[in-house]
Enzyme design. Structure first.
Site, PDB file in Angstrom:
ATOM      1  N   ASP A  87      64.711   4.874 -22.481  1.00 29.38           N
ATOM      2  CA  ASP A  87      66.019   4.222 -22.199  1.00 29.38           C
ATOM      3  C   ASP A  87      66.060   4.086 -20.633  1.00 29.38           C
ATOM      4  OD1 ASP A  87      68.600   3.487 -22.258  1.00 29.38           O
ATOM      5  OD2 ASP A  87      69.492   5.599 -22.722  1.00 29.38           O
ATOM      6  N   GLY A 109      76.904  14.711 -23.508  1.00 27.20           N
ATOM      7  CA  GLY A 109      77.949  15.696 -23.060  1.00 27.20           C
ATOM      8  C   GLY A 109      78.347  15.542 -21.581  1.00 27.20           C
ATOM      9  N   LYS A 110      79.193  16.378 -20.902  1.00 28.17           N
ATOM     10  CA  LYS A 110      79.545  16.141 -19.542  1.00 28.17           C
ATOM     11  C   LYS A 110      78.537  16.733 -18.567  1.00 28.17           C
ATOM     12  CE  LYS A 110      84.474  16.492 -20.322  1.00 28.17           C
ATOM     13  NZ  LYS A 110      85.527  17.424 -20.232  1.00 28.17           N
TER      14      LYS A 110
END
Ligand SMILES: *[C@@H]1O[C@H](CO)[C@@H](O)[C@H](O)[C@H]1NC(C)=O
Ligand SMILES: *[C@@H]1O[C@H](CO)[C@@H](O)[C@H](O)[C@H]1NC(C)=O
Ligand SMILES: *[C@@H]1O[C@H](CO)[C@@H](O)[C@H](O)[C@H]1NC(C)=O
Ligand SMILES: *[C@@H]1O[C@H](CO)[C@@H](O)[C@H](O)[C@H]1NC(C)=O
Ligand SMILES: *[C@@H]1O[C@H](CO)[C@@H](O)[C@H](O)[C@H]1NC(C)=O
Length: 954
Positions: free
Chosen positions: A826, A701-702
């Site tokens: 990650d 999402g943003k």
């Protein structure tokens, strides 16, 4: 009589003592365990070890196993945060047979205290901080069947006495600093099932009469690897029990002995990273082989036909050799084959057509060979294919239809071939696809209307794609690179193409594009390079180009552009500018009047300059004032239009926001979960969540930058959107992140301040990092204009080193000080954020998971992580431990030292591989370093960091 009484008394007490002896000794063993815990300073993973009146209760502790008679038999202490030496009292557990203290932080020399554990058969002390030699009297543990000392700092020789351990079935001594010799007899230990000598400094006595000068320690470029030097002895064929043989990363020379492939029980064979030459033995009788890794040697010849008989083979890894000829057809039909890596060889002919049909291929990498014909039709038949790399061959024909229906794909690189025909429809929209490289083929057809939202790179230049540029590009919201030059594309540039906030490079040169350059391009705020050359684009150069704060390369040459060059463009310090061959008029902005831009304005008859260094006519003649006026009118009209458009959209936004604000303020279900002391509430945050404050968007999402009302504080807010389809996955991701981050307090880890949630929207509020992410600084992409005025200021070396150290501290905290340890999974430069003091903080724990530890690293069900940063073993086995983060961190170090991108799509090899090649080819390390920083004062440190990074990649 008296005597009799005594007799009776004696015997009854004997009986009593017999009954209680077992309970007594059990109680004693419990005491021993508790003492052990105390001597280790109560590591928290052993919290369940508490005293109990029930004598045998310790047999129920998770780390302890007991014999039937109640005596302790096994201690499973893998990964228990032990930081102190192994004490003598362990051997008070007199029936102990199994001791695993792997993956702790135990210091000191080889634990000779264990010599008193007379029944010990299994000893695993891998992944600790042991130093010094393995003592010569190690055979005082004659019962050992498993000796596992991998991943310590042991040095010197492997003692000859090790061959006296006649029961030994596993000898794993790789990843140490051994720098002496092996006992010759090691390859005659016929009881061994597992032999791992990888990554050492050892020298192997040659089969020739021993030559002491050969036994000199050999160092390769100062990397912390040393070498098993010499040939692999034929006698290895006598190690009949061998199942697992790892001799990777040594300096073995000579041929692979025929006898290796006669070992019937062999399942794993790693000979990679040596200097082996000659051909692969023809006769293969090791029918249990699952992994063959002969990569990075100097092997020649073909793949033996016999490989096709290996019905259990899953990994065939032969890249970086000089192998040639065709791949035997039967290899394509091996039912367990998942991972095929044959790149950088001289293979030729057609690929076996059955690849993928009979096995669930995950990686198929055949790039940089001389293959011809088409790709096998069924590579993704079993729906597991993650990566396809076939670039740099002579493939022809159309792409297999089935690739259009392969939702597992992450990366497809088939560039530099002669593929023709249309691209399978579904490939473009394959939901997980990150990188699609089709350039330099003869592909045809229209571009599709839908693209995968995961795509970061679409590279299709030098093909014959036709039709107009689809509006569908707006679905590729993650797109960073779009290169479609030299095709037959026509029509205009669709406005949707300007709605790609991550776009860094856009190249549409050499097509038949007409119409004007869109003026509403402010969302291109990541755009560094724009190439629209050699088209039929007309109209004016939009002023808005000048507000693209990271633009440094602009090529609009060979078009039909007219009007003046917007003076604002002169504020941009272009590293490349070409406006030649247009119909531009007026004088060029004064900034461009220097030799650096001498070829930037050629063939524009209406352009002039007041400086002789640019190849243009001088503006001495009066400019035609009439035209001037017309132009300035036009400019005025455009400015007014743009301004009013902007105003209108602001108004709309404002309305939307106030509407939202109302909505949210009156929504009673907001819940704020704080993790720190806060100076704000949700009502200070929620109104700030509008498009103007968007600073990025992640996988889920943003991300907004929100100034907290009534205070000078600024926070970053990450929205977890609630697309219905993904709800469950995102919910899980969200919960994972909150749970982990909320508990962490560390200077080098981004602080999660609170979480604001209601039924279907969730926001994570973080501290705001003024200098955004590291990748933006390193790769000359977007830099926060608020901080940097001259966009060409890059991080200098001391700053980079400081960031590296900070990130390392954050990582180390997660790995070693959190309990259980946290694996990020990650780590990449866009997840390393930089605050206003240029301190690094690690972010985005969306992928981190608690590591489950029970002697085994947790196995993740899906491959997360980003390409270019992913450790090879991760992609291969899905086994997760801290090392995958260390690998990824190594890639960041390489980025910091070389300035290159981790997945530089121009080179076709990822940075880690490139660095490896660089080292292998003995090139000076200095040549690999970032050219901007090659100053004498930096070199020593940079070289050491590069070397350190290169070692983490092995
Ligand atoms: C060890 O095992 C032996 C034989 O099973 C048994 O007699 C002895 O009591 C055990 N030792 C302890 C400390 O329990
Ligand atoms: C091996 O390493 C040890 C410890 O680093 C060092 O003391 C010793 O001199 C080395 N031996 C050789 C032969 O290089
Ligand atoms: C030992 O090897 C070195 C280098 O390979 C060679 O120069 C030397 O002559 C050899 N010595 C003997 C005794 O074979
Ligand atoms: C491997 O050994 C050879 C000599 O046998 C030597 O020339 C070469 O430099 C060594 N390579 C490495 C990487 O140590
Ligand atoms: C090879 O493996 C089989 C099956 O596990 C086993 O029975 C046999 O003993 C092994 N051979 C040797 C020489 O160890």
């Amino acid at each position: 009589m008296k005597m009799k009484m005594t007799m009776i008394l004696l015997s009854s007490s004997m009986l009593l003592s017999l009954v209680s002896s077992s309970a007594e000794s059990q109680a004693q063993e419990q005491q021993t365990l508790l003492k052990l815990k105390e001597l280790w300073h109560d590591p928290s993973p052993l919290a369940s070890w508490t005293a109990s009146p029930i004598a045998s209760s310790h047999c129920g502790w998770p780390e302890v196993t007991c014999h039937d008679d109640g005596s302790v038999s096994e201690l499973h202490l893998y990964y228990k945060d032990i930081r102190y030496p192994i004490p003598q009292i362990v051997c008070d557990l007199s029936n102990l047979t199994f001791l695993d203290v792997g993956n702790n932080s135990i210091p000191g020399g080889f634990p000779t205290v264990l010599y008193s554990c007379t029944k010990l058969t299994y000893l695993d002390i891998s992944q600790n901080y042991f130093v010094g030699p393995i003592p010569g009297d190690v055979d005082r543990l004659p019962g050992l069947s498993h000796l596992i000392v991998t991943g310590n700092n042991f040095s010197s020789d492997i003692p000859g006495s090790i061959v006296n351990l006649k029961n030994l079935r596993e000898l794993s001594i790789g990843q140490n600093q051994f720098n002496g010799t092996y006992p010759e007899g090691i390859f005659g230990m016929s009881s061994l099932e597992v032999l791992s000598l990888a990554y050492n400094y050892l020298l192997l006595p040659s089969r020739m009469p021993s030559n002491l000068t050969m036994l000199k320690r050999v160092r390769s470029l100062g990397l912390t690897m040393m070498n098993l030097l010499g040939d692999i002895p034929d006698s290895i064929g006598d190690m009949f029990a061998l199942e697992y043989l790892d001799l990777g990363i040594n300096n073995l020379t000579g041929q692979i002995p025929d006898s290796i492939f006669k070992l019937k029980n062999l399942t794993h064979l790693y000979l990679w990273g040596n200097s082996l030459s000659g051909t692969i033995p023809r006769v293969v009788e090791s029918l249990n082989l699952a992994v063959i890794d002969l990569s990075m040697n100097n092997l020649i010849g073909t793949i033996p036909e016999d490989f096709g008989k290996l019905q259990r083979l899953s990994n065939l890894v032969l890249m970086y050799n000089n192998l040639s000829g065709q791949i035997p057809e039967s290899v394509g039909r091996i039912p367990s084959l998942t991972d095929v890596r044959l790149f950088y060889n001289q293979f030729s002919g057609m690929l076996p057509p059955d690849f993928g049909r009979y096995s669930a291929l995950t990686r198929f990498e055949v790039a940089m060979n001389n293959f011809t014909g088409g790709l096998p039709e069924n590579l993704c038949f079993n729906g597991k294919l993650l990566g396809l790399a076939a670039f740099g061959n002579n493939f022809t024909g159309s792409l297999p239809r089935s690739l259009g229906n392969c939702s597992s794909l992450l990366q497809v690189m088939i560039n530099d071939n002669n593929f023709s025909g249309n691209v399978p429809e579904g490939l473009w929209s394959s939901p997980n696809l990150l990188i699609l490289k089709l350039n330099d083929n003869i592909l045809t057809g229209d571009l599709p209307d839908v693209f995968s939202p995961s795509l970061t790179h679409i590279i299709i230049s030098n093909n014959r794609f036709s039709g107009s540029i689809p509006g569908g590009f707006s679905s590729a919201k993650s797109l960073q690179v779009l290169q479609a030059s030299h095709n037959l594309l026509n029509g205009t540039i669709p406005v949707e193409l300007t709605d790609l906030p991550q776009l860094n490079s856009l190249s549409l040169g050499g097509n038949q594009i007409s119409g004007e350059i869109p003026t509403n391009i402010l969302s291109w705020n990541s755009l560094g390079a724009l190439n629209l050359s050699h088209n039929q684009i007309s109209g004016l150069i939009p002023e808005a180009l000048a507000s693209l704060s990271v633009l440094t390369e602009l090529d609009l040459s060979e078009n039909k552009l007219s009007g003046i060059i917007p003076p604002q463009l002169g504020q941009i310090k272009f590293t490349f500018l070409n406006l030649s061959d247009n119909f531009l008029t007026g004088s060029i902005p004064s900034y461009f009047e220097n030799g650096a831009y001498e070829n930037s304005f050629l063939n524009n008859p209406g352009l002039c300059t007041s400086d002789r260094s640019v190849k243009l006519r001088l503006c001495n003649a009066e400019p035609t004032s009439w035209r001037r006026i017309r132009l300035s009118y036009l400019a005025l009209i455009i400015t007014v239009t743009v301004a009013s458009l902007a105003l209108a959209s602001l108004l709309v936004l404002y309305m939307i926001c106030t509407f939202r604000k109302k909505n949210s303020v009156f929504n009673p279900t907001w819940k704020l979960t704080p993790f720190h002391k806060l100076s704000f509430t949700e009502s200070d945050i929620l109104p700030g969540l509008h498009e103007h404050n968007v600073i990025g968007s992640g996988g889920s999402g943003k991300v907004y930058r929100v100034p907290v009302s009534q205070s000078s504080e600024v926070v970053a807010v990450k929205k977890i959107c609630n697309s219905r389809k993904l709800e469950h996955r995102l919910e899980k991701e969200f919960l994972a992140e909150v749970e982990i981050l909320g508990r962490i307090r560390h200077k080098n880890i981004v602080k999660l301040m609170c979480c604001i949630s209601c039924e279907n929207v969730k926001y994570l509020v973080y501290e705001y990092m003024a200098n955004r992410s590291l990748d933006r600084w390193l790769h000359k992409k977007r830099m926060p204009s608020s901080v940097v005025t001259d966009r060409r200021v890059l991080l200098d070396w001391p700053q980079r080193l400081h960031i590296a150290i900070g990130a390392a501290r954050g990582l180390s905290y997660m790995h070693h000080d959190c309990c259980p340890p946290i694996i990020h999974r990650d780590i990449k430069s866009s997840n390393v954020l930089i605050d206003s003091d240029f301190d690094a903080k690690i972010a985005d724990f969306g992928l981190a998971r608690m590591l489950l530890v029970h002697g085994e690293a947790a196995t993740m069900s899906t491959v997360a992580g980003s390409f270019g940063y992913m450790a090879p073993e991760y992609g291969r086995t899905h086994r997760v431990n801290e090392k995958i983060d260390v690998y990824s961190f190594g890639v960041i170090l390489l980025e910091l030292t070389t300035g290159k991108e981790p997945n530089d799509t121009d080179d076709d090899v990822c940075l880690a591989e490139w660095a490896w090649q660089h080292v292998q080819e003995d090139k000076p390390i200095v040549d690999a370093l970032d050219p901007d920083l090659r100053e004498e004062s930096n070199l020593r440190e940079m070289v050491s960091v590069f070397k350190l990074a290169a070692t983490t990649q092995q």
